[in-house]
Design a protein around this motif. Structure first.
Motif, PDB file in Angstrom:
ATOM      1  N   LEU A  97     -17.424  13.678  30.198  1.00 52.20           N
ATOM      2  CA  LEU A  97     -18.274  14.810  30.563  1.00 52.20           C
ATOM      3  C   LEU A  97     -18.773  15.565  29.342  1.00 52.20           C
ATOM      4  CD1 LEU A  97     -16.237  16.143  33.617  1.00 52.20           C
ATOM      5  CD2 LEU A  97     -18.491  15.057  33.688  1.00 52.20           C
ATOM      6  N   GLY A  98     -17.978  15.551  28.263  1.00 53.22           N
ATOM      7  CA  GLY A  98     -18.422  16.202  27.032  1.00 53.22           C
ATOM      8  C   GLY A  98     -19.688  15.560  26.491  1.00 53.22           C
ATOM      9  N   GLY A  99     -19.712  14.225  26.489  1.00 53.92           N
ATOM     10  CA  GLY A  99     -20.925  13.531  26.053  1.00 53.92           C
ATOM     11  C   GLY A  99     -22.097  13.817  26.968  1.00 53.92           C
ATOM     12  N   LEU A 100     -21.818  13.884  28.274  1.00 51.87           N
ATOM     13  CA  LEU A 100     -22.869  14.176  29.243  1.00 51.87           C
ATOM     14  C   LEU A 100     -23.411  15.591  29.027  1.00 51.87           C
ATOM     15  CD1 LEU A 100     -24.189  12.701  31.658  1.00 51.87           C
ATOM     16  CD2 LEU A 100     -22.562  13.880  33.141  1.00 51.87           C
ATOM     17  N   ALA A 101     -22.511  16.536  28.749  1.00 52.15           N
ATOM     18  CA  ALA A 101     -22.940  17.912  28.499  1.00 52.15           C
ATOM     19  C   ALA A 101     -23.824  17.993  27.254  1.00 52.15           C
ATOM     20  CB  ALA A 101     -21.731  18.826  28.356  1.00 52.15           C
ATOM     21  N   ASP A 102     -23.494  17.217  26.227  1.00 52.56           N
ATOM     22  CA  ASP A 102     -24.327  17.201  25.019  1.00 52.56           C
ATOM     23  C   ASP A 102     -25.744  16.728  25.350  1.00 52.56           C
ATOM     24  OD1 ASP A 102     -22.233  18.085  23.459  1.00 52.56           O
ATOM     25  OD2 ASP A 102     -21.645  16.063  22.802  1.00 52.56           O
ATOM     26  N   ASP A 103     -25.827  15.672  26.169  1.00 52.78           N
ATOM     27  CA  ASP A 103     -27.146  15.150  26.561  1.00 52.78           C
ATOM     28  C   ASP A 103     -27.942  16.198  27.330  1.00 52.78           C
ATOM     29  OD1 ASP A 103     -26.463  12.756  25.390  1.00 52.78           O
ATOM     30  OD2 ASP A 103     -25.903  11.773  27.277  1.00 52.78           O
ATOM     31  N   HIS A 104     -27.274  16.918  28.224  1.00 57.43           N
ATOM     32  CA  HIS A 104     -27.977  17.899  29.044  1.00 57.43           C
ATOM     33  C   HIS A 104     -28.327  19.149  28.238  1.00 57.43           C
ATOM     34  CE1 HIS A 104     -27.550  16.143  33.174  1.00 57.43           C
ATOM     35  NE2 HIS A 104     -26.705  15.389  32.495  1.00 57.43           N
ATOM     36  N   ALA A 105     -27.508  19.464  27.233  1.00 56.70           N
ATOM     37  CA  ALA A 105     -27.849  20.600  26.375  1.00 56.70           C
ATOM     38  C   ALA A 105     -29.116  20.299  25.573  1.00 56.70           C
ATOM     39  CB  ALA A 105     -26.689  20.908  25.441  1.00 56.70           C
ATOM     40  N   ALA A 106     -29.272  19.037  25.155  1.00 53.76           N
ATOM     41  CA  ALA A 106     -30.456  18.657  24.385  1.00 53.76           C
ATOM     42  C   ALA A 106     -31.693  18.541  25.269  1.00 53.76           C
ATOM     43  CB  ALA A 106     -30.204  17.325  23.665  1.00 53.76           C
ATOM     44  N   ARG A 107     -31.475  18.078  26.519  1.00 54.91           N
ATOM     45  CA  ARG A 107     -32.597  17.877  27.443  1.00 54.91           C
ATOM     46  C   ARG A 107     -32.214  18.425  28.818  1.00 54.91           C
ATOM     47  NH1 ARG A 107     -31.936  13.609  24.288  1.00 54.91           N
ATOM     48  NH2 ARG A 107     -30.476  12.665  25.759  1.00 54.91           N
ATOM     49  N   PRO A 108     -32.249  19.741  29.015  1.00 49.98           N
ATOM     50  CA  PRO A 108     -31.846  20.320  30.309  1.00 49.98           C
ATOM     51  C   PRO A 108     -32.722  19.818  31.450  1.00 49.98           C
ATOM     52  CG  PRO A 108     -32.045  22.018  28.611  1.00 49.98           C
ATOM     53  CD  PRO A 108     -32.656  20.779  28.039  1.00 49.98           C
ATOM     54  N   GLY A 109     -32.089  19.629  32.602  1.00 52.19           N
ATOM     55  CA  GLY A 109     -32.817  19.219  33.803  1.00 52.19           C
ATOM     56  C   GLY A 109     -32.549  20.201  34.923  1.00 52.19           C
ATOM     57  N   ASP A 110     -32.694  19.725  36.169  1.00 54.19           N
ATOM     58  CA  ASP A 110     -32.457  20.607  37.315  1.00 54.19           C
ATOM     59  C   ASP A 110     -31.094  20.356  37.956  1.00 54.19           C
ATOM     60  OD1 ASP A 110     -32.847  18.130  38.424  1.00 54.19           O
ATOM     61  OD2 ASP A 110     -34.386  18.760  39.859  1.00 54.19           O
ATOM     62  N   ASP A 111     -30.188  19.754  37.194  1.00 55.56           N
ATOM     63  CA  ASP A 111     -28.854  19.432  37.684  1.00 55.56           C
ATOM     64  C   ASP A 111     -27.900  20.596  37.440  1.00 55.56           C
ATOM     65  OD1 ASP A 111     -27.431  18.824  34.890  1.00 55.56           O
ATOM     66  OD2 ASP A 111     -29.441  17.956  34.891  1.00 55.56           O
ATOM     67  N   LEU A 112     -26.694  20.474  37.992  1.00 50.54           N
ATOM     68  CA  LEU A 112     -25.719  21.561  37.902  1.00 50.54           C
ATOM     69  C   LEU A 112     -25.212  21.759  36.479  1.00 50.54           C
ATOM     70  CD1 LEU A 112     -24.080  23.681  39.402  1.00 50.54           C
ATOM     71  CD2 LEU A 112     -22.332  21.955  39.820  1.00 50.54           C
ATOM     72  N   ILE A 113     -24.965  20.689  35.747  1.00 49.73           N
ATOM     73  CA  ILE A 113     -24.484  20.832  34.367  1.00 49.73           C
ATOM     74  C   ILE A 113     -25.508  21.603  33.537  1.00 49.73           C
ATOM     75  CG2 ILE A 113     -23.927  19.588  32.240  1.00 49.73           C
ATOM     76  CD1 ILE A 113     -22.598  17.446  33.911  1.00 49.73           C
ATOM     77  N   SER A 114     -26.772  21.258  33.693  1.00 49.49           N
ATOM     78  CA  SER A 114     -27.812  21.987  32.959  1.00 49.49           C
ATOM     79  C   SER A 114     -27.831  23.449  33.379  1.00 49.49           C
ATOM     80  CB  SER A 114     -29.181  21.349  33.213  1.00 49.49           C
ATOM     81  OG  SER A 114     -29.231  20.034  32.705  1.00 49.49           O
ATOM     82  N   GLY A 115     -27.627  23.702  34.685  1.00 50.32           N
ATOM     83  CA  GLY A 115     -27.601  25.076  35.161  1.00 50.32           C
ATOM     84  C   GLY A 115     -26.469  25.876  34.560  1.00 50.32           C
ATOM     85  N   LEU A 116     -25.314  25.269  34.415  1.00 41.03           N
ATOM     86  CA  LEU A 116     -24.177  25.956  33.796  1.00 41.03           C
ATOM     87  C   LEU A 116     -24.430  26.221  32.316  1.00 41.03           C
ATOM     88  CD1 LEU A 116     -21.273  23.929  35.473  1.00 41.03           C
ATOM     89  CD2 LEU A 116     -21.818  26.336  35.893  1.00 41.03           C
ATOM     90  N   LEU A 117     -25.074  25.269  31.663  1.00 44.59           N
ATOM     91  CA  LEU A 117     -25.324  25.396  30.222  1.00 44.59           C
ATOM     92  C   LEU A 117     -26.389  26.448  29.906  1.00 44.59           C
ATOM     93  CD1 LEU A 117     -25.328  21.621  29.234  1.00 44.59           C
ATOM     94  CD2 LEU A 117     -23.723  23.323  28.379  1.00 44.59           C
ATOM     95  N   THR A 118     -27.346  26.616  30.798  1.00 46.58           N
ATOM     96  CA  THR A 118     -28.480  27.496  30.496  1.00 46.58           C
ATOM     97  C   THR A 118     -28.396  28.843  31.207  1.00 46.58           C
ATOM     98  OG1 THR A 118     -29.773  26.479  32.295  1.00 46.58           O
ATOM     99  CG2 THR A 118     -30.000  25.525  30.095  1.00 46.58           C
ATOM    100  N   ASP A 119     -27.315  29.089  31.934  1.00 45.95           N
ATOM    101  CA  ASP A 119     -27.153  30.359  32.658  1.00 45.95           C
ATOM    102  C   ASP A 119     -27.184  31.528  31.673  1.00 45.95           C
ATOM    103  OD1 ASP A 119     -26.584  32.321  34.488  1.00 45.95           O
ATOM    104  OD2 ASP A 119     -24.494  31.753  34.765  1.00 45.95           O
ATOM    105  N   THR A 120     -27.921  32.565  32.042  1.00 48.77           N
ATOM    106  CA  THR A 120     -28.020  33.758  31.188  1.00 48.77           C
ATOM    107  C   THR A 120     -27.537  35.014  31.910  1.00 48.77           C
ATOM    108  OG1 THR A 120     -30.321  34.090  31.886  1.00 48.77           O
ATOM    109  CG2 THR A 120     -29.951  32.812  29.856  1.00 48.77           C
ATOM    110  N   GLY A 121     -26.864  34.839  33.058  1.00 45.99           N
ATOM    111  CA  GLY A 121     -26.393  35.981  33.818  1.00 45.99           C
ATOM    112  C   GLY A 121     -25.155  36.613  33.212  1.00 45.99           C
ATOM    113  N   PRO A 122     -24.553  37.585  33.919  1.00 45.49           N
ATOM    114  CA  PRO A 122     -23.339  38.250  33.417  1.00 45.49           C
ATOM    115  C   PRO A 122     -22.227  37.248  33.131  1.00 45.49           C
ATOM    116  CG  PRO A 122     -24.234  39.400  35.322  1.00 45.49           C
ATOM    117  CD  PRO A 122     -25.016  38.128  35.203  1.00 45.49           C
ATOM    118  N   HIS A 123     -21.496  37.472  32.051  1.00 48.97           N
ATOM    119  CA  HIS A 123     -20.355  36.659  31.609  1.00 48.97           C
ATOM    120  C   HIS A 123     -20.757  35.268  31.114  1.00 48.97           C
ATOM    121  CE1 HIS A 123     -18.093  39.827  33.500  1.00 48.97           C
ATOM    122  NE2 HIS A 123     -18.488  39.485  34.699  1.00 48.97           N
TER     123      HIS A 123
END
Length: 435
Positions: A210-236
């Protein structure tokens, strides 16, 4: 409360043997096909103490009370053997207590579903319908099928991988990890400490992937849940990387294993109640209360054994001492006649059906919205398209796990598979309100 002495019996050879308690009989795989008579016996004493010090709670009101009691911990670190922590990935939020739990659950919920992002799960409904139609279409020409291997397993696995953004070619790798994690939820496979260490070993392996997958999604965010967690800008936000990995590992199991059992238990129950199966073919809207009744009547999660008392707790005339393990028998509570009239009858028209199928309180099942939608799509499609389905064996063979209870196989004979009914019929599928 002192330990209840275990009854003893004498064999013909004169050897004295301890007789298994009702709880031990429930854990015995020999009783997996029908544990409900044992739950009836267990409820006669709402709180019992096992020889190993575990307090078993079996009645609805008492279970609900403890699910909402801040003195009951879900964190294994509250037990002496894990006081110094655990190796591997950090605990997922369902294995933490407030305030850690509350912060991480809020972060995990925002990009996942209701109430923060209701469109994500509802938006999967058309895709789930198409995937369901394809899986059933693949059964055309066969006269014997396995509901588990041919349908109930591949549907939620494909769904959770799509939700997380896992490449399709990597999906088979998840089978090994998922099976291993499910085994650690079985209280009959070693001690609590052994299961916890095994769980951390598996989540460590999964975390590397999953760490490798997270790296891929951080470089190229999509509409998936991992990308959503990585790009969240809300509280905390953002969620720490290690917590993100443990959340995704949790979803792998929570996002599919319970749904496999819910769909399979649902089809088994419908085949045992052909009048309800016929109704479902003609009344698509019946599926919403029907799924809720399945969660009460044949729940995929039968018990919770990962709770610990943080203080002395007085309940139902018993004191559960601080530090004691607690087992909450959810399936027994959902068939408690003190809460549900005629509880052993399957009744999709049942009202006031506030069951314990997904727990309650702060640890209410995180994946419940997705599991509900998947099952609401799957069962009507199976009902419509399988012609004259018949059970090959009743009861079917069950998995040994008493916690995540469901058939290992569900063989069904059919005369044929009808074609998918197209977009017009799909639009008739009810879009239920969120719970």
């Amino acid at each position: 409360m002192p330990a209840r002495p275990r009854r003893r019996r004498t064999t013909e050879e004169g050897t004295v043997m301890a007789q298994a308690s009702i709880y031990e009989q429930i854990l015995d795989p020999a009783n997996r096909a029908n544990p409900y008579p044992l739950y009836t016996q267990l409820r006669r004493t709402p709180v019992t103490r096992e020889a190993d010090g575990t307090y078993v709670v079996s009645t609805y009101a008492e279970i609900l009370m403890l699910l909402h009691d801040h003195r009951v911990s879900s964190d294994p670190r509250s037990r002496a053997e894990f006081a110094e922590g655990l190796p591997g990935l950090p605990l997922s939020f369902i294995s933490r207590d407030p305030p850690e739990h509350d912060r991480l659950r809020e972060l995990a919920t925002r990009p996942f579903g209701p109430p923060c992002t209701p469109e994500r799960i509802e938006g999967m409904r058309p895709w789930l319908t198409e995937t369901t139609d394809d899986l059933i279409g693949n059964l055309a020409g066969r006269h014997r099928i396995d509901i588990v291997d041919d349908f109930a397993y591949p549907l939620p696995v494909t769904a959770i991988c799509r939700l997380l953004g896992v490449p399709r070619e990597d999906q088979p790798r998840f089978h090994h990890w998922a099976d291993g994690l499910v085994e650690t939820a079985d209280p009959t496979t070693g001690t609590f400490a052994e299961r916890q260490r095994r769980r951390n070993q598996i989540t460590g392996e999964l975390g590397e992937y999953l760490g490798g997958l997270a790296d891929d999604h951080a470089a190229r965010p999509g509409d998936d849940l991992i990308s959503g967690l990585l790009t969240d800008t809300g509280p905390h936000a953002p969620m720490a990387r290690a917590d993100l990995l443990s959340t995704c590992a949790l979803l792998l199991v929570a996002g599919h294993e319970t749904t496999v059992n819910l769909i399979t238990n649902g089809m088994l129950t419908l085949l045992r109640h052909p009048d309800v199966l016929d109704r479902l073919r003609e009344e698509p809207d019946l599926v919403t209360p029907l799924v809720e009744e399945l969660l009460r009547y044949e729940p995929p999660v039968q018990l919770l054994t990962s709770r610990t008392a943080l203080a002395d707790i007085d309940i139902a005339g018993t004191t559960i001492p601080r530090g004691s393990p607690i087992a909450l028998m959810l399936a027994a509570g959902s068939r408690d006649p003190g809460r549900f009239p005629d509880p052993d009858r399957f009744d999709p028209d049942r009202t006031d059906n506030v069951h314990l199928g997904y727990g309650s309180g702060i640890h209410y099942c995180y994946g419940a919205p997705l599991a509900r939608v998947e099952t609401q799509v799957a069962l009507p499609a199976l009902a419509r398209r399988l012609v004259n389905p018949r059970l090959v064996a009743d009861p079917p063979p069950y998995r040994p796990n008493p916690t995540l209870r469901g058939p290992r196989h569900l063989l069904v004979d059919i005369d044929a598979v009808t074609p998918a009914t197209g977009t017009a019929a799909r639009e008739r599928v009810l879009r239920p309100a969120h719970r």
